[in-house]
Design a protein around this motif. Sequence first.
Motif, mmCIF file in Angstrom:
data_model
loop_
_atom_site.group_PDB
_atom_site.id
_atom_site.type_symbol
_atom_site.label_atom_id
_atom_site.label_comp_id
_atom_site.label_asym_id
_atom_site.label_seq_id
_atom_site.Cartn_x
_atom_site.Cartn_y
_atom_site.Cartn_z
ATOM 1 N N LYS A 2 -9.859 -0.959 2.817
ATOM 2 C CA LYS A 2 -10.113 -1.552 1.508
ATOM 3 C C LYS A 2 -8.826 -2.109 0.906
ATOM 4 C CE LYS A 2 -13.983 1.579 0.644
ATOM 5 N NZ LYS A 2 -14.539 2.640 -0.229
ATOM 6 N N ALA A 3 -8.919 -3.262 0.269
ATOM 7 C CA ALA A 3 -7.752 -3.920 -0.318
ATOM 8 C C ALA A 3 -7.215 -3.113 -1.491
ATOM 9 C CB ALA A 3 -8.119 -5.329 -0.774
ATOM 10 N N VAL A 4 -5.907 -2.796 -1.450
ATOM 11 C CA VAL A 4 -5.317 -1.953 -2.496
ATOM 12 C C VAL A 4 -4.082 -2.570 -3.149
ATOM 13 C CG1 VAL A 4 -6.206 0.238 -1.609
ATOM 14 C CG2 VAL A 4 -4.050 -0.668 -0.710
ATOM 15 N N ALA A 5 -3.489 -3.608 -2.547
ATOM 16 C CA ALA A 5 -2.283 -4.225 -3.090
ATOM 17 C C ALA A 5 -1.931 -5.402 -2.187
ATOM 18 C CB ALA A 5 -1.125 -3.227 -3.153
ATOM 19 N N ALA A 6 -0.779 -6.017 -2.441
ATOM 20 C CA ALA A 6 -0.310 -7.079 -1.552
ATOM 21 C C ALA A 6 1.207 -7.146 -1.598
ATOM 22 C CB ALA A 6 -0.911 -8.430 -1.935
ATOM 23 N N VAL A 7 1.789 -7.657 -0.516
ATOM 24 C CA VAL A 7 3.224 -7.900 -0.440
ATOM 25 C C VAL A 7 3.435 -9.339 0.046
ATOM 26 C CG1 VAL A 7 3.753 -5.484 0.027
ATOM 27 C CG2 VAL A 7 3.425 -7.054 1.937
ATOM 28 N N ALA A 8 4.589 -9.888 -0.291
ATOM 29 C CA ALA A 8 4.902 -11.254 0.113
ATOM 30 C C ALA A 8 6.402 -11.424 0.205
ATOM 31 C CB ALA A 8 4.318 -12.252 -0.889
ATOM 32 N N PRO A 9 6.875 -12.398 0.978
ATOM 33 C CA PRO A 9 8.308 -12.685 1.015
ATOM 34 C C PRO A 9 8.766 -13.206 -0.347
ATOM 35 C CG PRO A 9 7.177 -13.711 2.874
ATOM 36 C CD PRO A 9 6.122 -13.235 1.927
ATOM 37 N N GLN A 10 9.958 -12.831 -0.746
ATOM 38 C CA GLN A 10 10.510 -13.300 -2.015
ATOM 39 C C GLN A 10 10.702 -14.809 -1.969
ATOM 40 O OE1 GLN A 10 14.450 -11.736 -3.404
ATOM 41 N NE2 GLN A 10 13.161 -10.681 -4.893
ATOM 42 N N THR A 11 10.303 -15.469 -3.037
ATOM 43 C CA THR A 11 10.410 -16.919 -3.112
ATOM 44 C C THR A 11 11.868 -17.348 -3.056
ATOM 45 O OG1 THR A 11 8.423 -16.961 -4.491
ATOM 46 C CG2 THR A 11 9.796 -18.945 -4.481
ATOM 47 N N GLN A 12 12.135 -18.418 -2.312
ATOM 48 C CA GLN A 12 13.508 -18.912 -2.185
ATOM 49 C C GLN A 12 14.068 -19.260 -3.563
ATOM 50 O OE1 GLN A 12 13.877 -22.172 0.552
ATOM 51 N NE2 GLN A 12 16.101 -22.106 0.576
ATOM 52 N N GLY A 13 15.278 -18.801 -3.818
ATOM 53 C CA GLY A 13 15.923 -19.051 -5.098
ATOM 54 C C GLY A 13 15.722 -17.947 -6.115
ATOM 55 N N VAL A 14 14.771 -17.039 -5.839
ATOM 56 C CA VAL A 14 14.537 -15.896 -6.741
ATOM 57 C C VAL A 14 15.588 -14.831 -6.464
ATOM 58 C CG1 VAL A 14 12.969 -14.025 -7.339
ATOM 59 C CG2 VAL A 14 12.079 -16.332 -6.952
ATOM 60 N N GLU A 15 16.216 -14.340 -7.522
ATOM 61 C CA GLU A 15 17.232 -13.317 -7.376
ATOM 62 C C GLU A 15 16.764 -12.021 -8.027
ATOM 63 O OE1 GLU A 15 20.813 -14.872 -9.012
ATOM 64 O OE2 GLU A 15 21.069 -16.394 -7.438
ATOM 65 N N GLY A 16 17.498 -10.944 -7.744
ATOM 66 C CA GLY A 16 17.182 -9.657 -8.330
ATOM 67 C C GLY A 16 16.389 -8.795 -7.382
ATOM 68 N N ASP B 289 12.859 -8.677 2.282
ATOM 69 C CA ASP B 289 12.499 -8.387 3.674
ATOM 70 C C ASP B 289 11.082 -7.827 3.678
ATOM 71 O OD1 ASP B 289 12.156 -7.467 6.257
ATOM 72 O OD2 ASP B 289 14.193 -6.676 6.443
ATOM 73 N N VAL B 290 10.097 -8.712 3.827
ATOM 74 C CA VAL B 290 8.698 -8.286 3.710
ATOM 75 C C VAL B 290 8.271 -7.402 4.885
ATOM 76 C CG1 VAL B 290 7.631 -10.291 4.835
ATOM 77 C CG2 VAL B 290 6.404 -9.075 3.021
ATOM 78 N N GLU B 291 8.857 -7.610 6.071
ATOM 79 C CA GLU B 291 8.492 -6.772 7.207
ATOM 80 C C GLU B 291 8.988 -5.344 7.007
ATOM 81 O OE1 GLU B 291 6.355 -7.595 9.507
ATOM 82 O OE2 GLU B 291 6.197 -9.530 8.480
ATOM 83 N N ALA B 292 10.173 -5.191 6.403
ATOM 84 C CA ALA B 292 10.667 -3.854 6.079
ATOM 85 C C ALA B 292 9.777 -3.186 5.046
ATOM 86 C CB ALA B 292 12.110 -3.933 5.577
ATOM 87 N N ALA B 293 9.274 -3.972 4.080
ATOM 88 C CA ALA B 293 8.371 -3.426 3.073
ATOM 89 C C ALA B 293 7.073 -2.945 3.712
ATOM 90 C CB ALA B 293 8.080 -4.477 2.003
ATOM 91 N N LYS B 294 6.539 -3.721 4.634
ATOM 92 C CA LYS B 294 5.307 -3.317 5.314
ATOM 93 C C LYS B 294 5.514 -2.002 6.061
ATOM 94 C CE LYS B 294 3.432 -7.971 6.013
ATOM 95 N NZ LYS B 294 3.070 -8.991 7.030
ATOM 96 N N SER B 295 6.648 -1.894 6.738
ATOM 97 C CA SER B 295 6.936 -0.670 7.479
ATOM 98 C C SER B 295 7.064 0.521 6.526
ATOM 99 C CB SER B 295 8.219 -0.850 8.296
ATOM 100 O OG SER B 295 8.554 0.336 8.979
ATOM 101 N N PHE B 296 7.760 0.312 5.411
ATOM 102 C CA PHE B 296 7.988 1.381 4.430
ATOM 103 C C PHE B 296 6.665 1.872 3.840
ATOM 104 C CE2 PHE B 296 8.604 2.859 0.110
ATOM 105 C CZ PHE B 296 9.692 3.706 0.203
ATOM 106 N N TYR B 297 5.881 0.958 3.292
ATOM 107 C CA TYR B 297 4.649 1.370 2.620
ATOM 108 C C TYR B 297 3.576 1.810 3.619
ATOM 109 C CZ TYR B 297 6.723 -0.092 -1.738
ATOM 110 O OH TYR B 297 7.549 -0.186 -2.819
ATOM 111 N N GLY B 298 3.664 1.287 4.821
ATOM 112 C CA GLY B 298 2.767 1.776 5.860
ATOM 113 C C GLY B 298 2.975 3.253 6.130
ATOM 114 N N GLU B 299 4.248 3.685 6.117
ATOM 115 C CA GLU B 299 4.541 5.087 6.396
ATOM 116 C C GLU B 299 4.361 5.967 5.156
ATOM 117 O OE1 GLU B 299 7.888 7.729 8.778
ATOM 118 O OE2 GLU B 299 7.900 5.544 8.894
ATOM 119 N N VAL B 300 4.757 5.466 3.978
ATOM 120 C CA VAL B 300 4.673 6.288 2.762
ATOM 121 C C VAL B 300 3.231 6.411 2.261
ATOM 122 C CG1 VAL B 300 5.379 6.468 0.331
ATOM 123 C CG2 VAL B 300 7.038 5.757 2.068
ATOM 124 N N LEU B 301 2.493 5.297 2.277
ATOM 125 C CA LEU B 301 1.156 5.285 1.679
ATOM 126 C C LEU B 301 0.037 5.085 2.698
ATOM 127 C CD1 LEU B 301 1.914 3.156 -1.527
ATOM 128 C CD2 LEU B 301 1.733 5.645 -1.343
#
Length: 262
Positions: A52-66, A18-30
């Motif tokens: 300034k660019a410090v990292a990146a997030v992306a949706p998990q690739t289809q079929g990737v588990e874990g 859930d990349v949108e949840a990740a954006k919300s999380f790291y937006g608030e924490v960092l």
Amino acid sequence: MSAHTEGTPCWADAMFPDVEAAKSFYGEVLGWTFDSGSEEFGGYAQARSDGKAVAAVAPQTQGVEGPAAWNLYFATPDATATAAKIRDNGGTLAMEPMRVGEFGTMATAQEPSGAYFSVWQPDTHEGFEKTGETGAYCWAEVTTRDPAATDVFFPAVFPYETRKMDVDDVDFSVFQAGGEPVLGRLKMTEDFPPDAPPHINVHFAVDNCDAAIATVTKLGGRLIFGPMDSPFGRFATVADQQDAVFTVIDLTTTEGEMPEFT
């Protein structure tokens, strides 16, 4: 010429269910803001701190588990040559060198004890635009149960010198590039869960470690270790609500004498 010396950590990213949840999380924490994700590259979105660019997030690739996990990139002038060194020194390539548009060339591998990492040969994207400050990457440690294999591997792949911390109850070494410390290596002890895999623990700087922990837990993440005071800063290892593990550290709150290295 790259902005980052060969072997220096130069970028970090993570794929999330859930990349949108990740954006919300790291937006608030960092305090991160995010570029709009590139459709051409699967919704890959750069995170920014103070613009300034410090990292990146992306949706998990289809079929990737874990669970989600942070991935650290090391700078190289030649990804193909570095990939050959990885193979020749007991590592495993999970992804052969691959051109990423106009941005650069990457490869992903496992070092002999099992920790994943990537290498990055830059073109238009050189990597971190900010490090060692609040909201940005500041350190990383290879956390492994087989330190002997790790200690041989990394200096064979990158131009590292190794220094061991002179402390009786902690097996910890530092890899240096160009005379500067760039990466730690920590032996996993019985304090680690038996199912915890070898990994590279990425550290992000925060203004207040305890406040960051409170925000992590409020948002559904969890505290794994700490908080703990050290000569390097007050830190804690946490997991976000999608189980990606990282460390938060307040670099300004230090305690104790710096350890000796041999």
